[in-house]
Motif scaffolding. Sequence first.
Motif, PDB file in Angstrom:
ATOM      1  N   LEU A 112       0.851  -1.201   0.000  1.00 26.72           N
ATOM      2  CA  LEU A 112       0.000   0.000   0.000  1.00 26.72           C
ATOM      3  C   LEU A 112       0.880   1.242   0.000  1.00 26.72           C
ATOM      4  N   LEU A 141       0.886   5.369   1.092  1.00 23.12           N
ATOM      5  CA  LEU A 141       0.212   6.485   1.758  1.00 23.12           C
ATOM      6  C   LEU A 141       0.855   7.785   1.329  1.00 23.12           C
ATOM      7  N   SER A 173      -0.576   8.683   9.865  1.00 24.49           N
ATOM      8  CA  SER A 173       0.310   7.648   9.323  1.00 24.49           C
ATOM      9  C   SER A 173       0.417   6.456  10.263  1.00 24.49           C
ATOM     10  N   GLU A 181      -0.414   2.652   9.337  1.00 17.50           N
ATOM     11  CA  GLU A 181       0.605   1.630   9.548  1.00 17.50           C
ATOM     12  C   GLU A 181       0.030   0.456  10.345  1.00 17.50           C
ATOM     13  N   ALA A 233      -2.588  -1.516   8.301  1.00 14.70           N
ATOM     14  CA  ALA A 233      -1.960  -2.288   7.229  1.00 14.70           C
ATOM     15  C   ALA A 233      -1.303  -3.531   7.798  1.00 14.70           C
ATOM     16  N   LEU A 287       3.270  -0.966   3.962  1.00 16.14           N
ATOM     17  CA  LEU A 287       2.911   0.430   3.701  1.00 16.14           C
ATOM     18  C   LEU A 287       4.161   1.255   3.431  1.00 16.14           C
ATOM     19  N   THR A 298      -7.405   2.856   5.839  1.00 14.80           N
ATOM     20  CA  THR A 298      -6.698   1.660   5.398  1.00 14.80           C
ATOM     21  C   THR A 298      -7.638   0.463   5.364  1.00 14.80           C
TER      22      THR A 298
END
Lengths: 340, 340
Positions: A62, A64, A78, A82, A85, A92, A302
């Motif tokens: 993924l 971001l 974030s 994280e 994910a 990520l 996410t």
Amino acid sequence: MTTIYDIAKKANVSAMTVSKVINNTGSISLKTKARIKRVMEELNYVPNQMARGLVLQQTRQLFLLITDINNPFYTTLSRGAEDAAKEKGYRLSFGNSDENIEKEGEYLEIILGNRVAGVLFSPAGDQSVSHLETLQRHKVPFVLLDREVPGIESDAVIGDSREGARRIVEHFIENGHRHIALINGSPGISSARLRHQGYIEAHKLNDLPVQESYHLAFGYGSQTDLSGIMTWLNSLNPRPTAIMAGNNVLGVEVIRAIRDSGLRVPEDISVACFDDLGPFSQISPFLTVVTQQAYEFGYLGTQLLIERIEKKDENRPFRRINLPVELVPRKSVARLGTST
Amino acid sequence: MTTIYDIAKKANVSAMTVSKVINNTGSISLKTKARIKRVMEELNYVPNQMARGLVLQQTRQLFLLITDINNPFYTTLSRGAEDAAKEKGYRLSFGNSDENIEKEGEYLEIILGNRVAGVLFSPAGDQSVSHLETLQRHKVPFVLLDREVPGIESDAVIGDSREGARRIVEHFIENGHRHIALINGSPGISSARLRHQGYIEAHKLNDLPVQESYHLAFGYGSQTDLSGIMTWLNSLNPRPTAIMAGNNVLGVEVIRAIRDSGLRVPEDISVACFDDLGPFSQISPFLTVVTQQAYEFGYLGTQLLIERIEKKDENRPFRRINLPVELVPRKSVARLGTST
DNA sequence: TTGTACGCGTTATCAT
DNA sequence: ATGATAACGCGTACAA
């Protein structure tokens, strides 16, 4: 670099058998399995994700994209991304566009070139529309974070900007303020527009006139040009007793400008802004803010993204999560005498 | 996904010719070149970096591993790394280990699996040695940032932790303090060790006794367990008049603990720490800090890394950049009466 | 100037 | 339970 063939040779099996051990597919005798595993350890084997991605035609990667890595709102976001994910077994990577449409475009190349499975996208602004259309053309799933873009339908996690702005203005009004200015991000950013609307609505609801000159669209990013703010401030007549800032960066800038003008906060001018200042605001809780659930933006976004990736249904309806805001009164807003 | 063959077919050439256009190699007539480019536009072609990396056996991809994405020191460092990478035509991905050796290990898999060209590595601690040895075994170039690891020789960008600690302690001493405590990161982190040493040295230089109980190794990361700090604080006899914190996170935590104990900063206890609080510390400049050139850590480190990558000389001597520190006195340190 | 053959490291498919 | 083959998308070496 050791490959699957090196392992195969040393373990006296075919590459295929090794592959099966790596991926836990097919069936292999425990004996050979153990032997292969031992050899892999010995040779420090790490599967090549590029080769893997090539043949599998998919990655569990993924991406971001945030607009300001120095802004605690986005770093906290974030962390949320994280964690989500990781829970789902995705990797990520991060990119930072710096509120800059060209940098955003560069990251787009990375995203496309590396065939990531999906993107968490906080767009630099409405101009990002072409980037998002590009993602759509390439069928790369994405979730919009914090900002929407006209013309783009997608999953999204959005904060209640309008409500937050209203709260700030009403907080000012409750404290006796009547002359409230707004320094905001670019009108090319959806959240800035909504905050402006909320600002206007709160005025109307309270029968306060909206003065056009009281609104400055400055930009959300860190800028060093304080003089622009000071010029604006000094041009206002009457001088506002309160200023709402469209985000935390602007809140800080405007306070600096006020102080550089020889005025005090909140004695001369009160200030409140969107988004908190991060973990460190606690030690001198000064700035009154509307906080958002930054971590949830990342975490929930996410989840939306991964769900869309996994049930790859073109017609899956888009989902939108609205996150509430909260006013945190601190010390940067003064109570004006009722005589005013 | 469109491939080089789709382009080739539509442009009536071989895939090879397309490849040459993409990479500007070989020679092709301007006519076909233009035609091919047009087709690429039309089909929104983006070269597959995985396939590319596979055949080229190299990527222009760098990886930056930081230990705390919520810490402004590291986000500023990241901006520096980003800028340097961009200038040299490299791509940068980020990872956040959260001061956690296991998370660091997970990012190591990503790094190795994706065959990145080099790593900017801020190790979680001395235990990272195995991770770094793994990088060495795989011949992945790396530069250590902010922290060194015993047993590992490498390029590095390191701050003058010892000197910074000395400055803080001497600043306390100059302000009349004699009972100075230290709350620090884990002794398994090189910078924490050096700060502890600087703390001790400053005491010796000034003929002050070092009291063992005045030293608490707490950890650099964000922790919510204030009670540990409070217990420690209350156990100290006599109560210190000043506390040095090993980094900004700890600085904030210790201030919270002091206040939660019903004491004031700096009236009852003075506090100073390593690393500034980021762009927002300006609005209420309260905490006295030793700042480091965070941006340069990233920028210079990336330059070191790229130079090593490009002249791939196994015997190239390691380089180490030492970055200075600066004391920024603010309001969290009180001047004690000379009668004390 | 353009094209062919092969290989990069891996996995799916099918056979043994 | 194990293996041979082809394919993923691209670039190098060489041939045409």
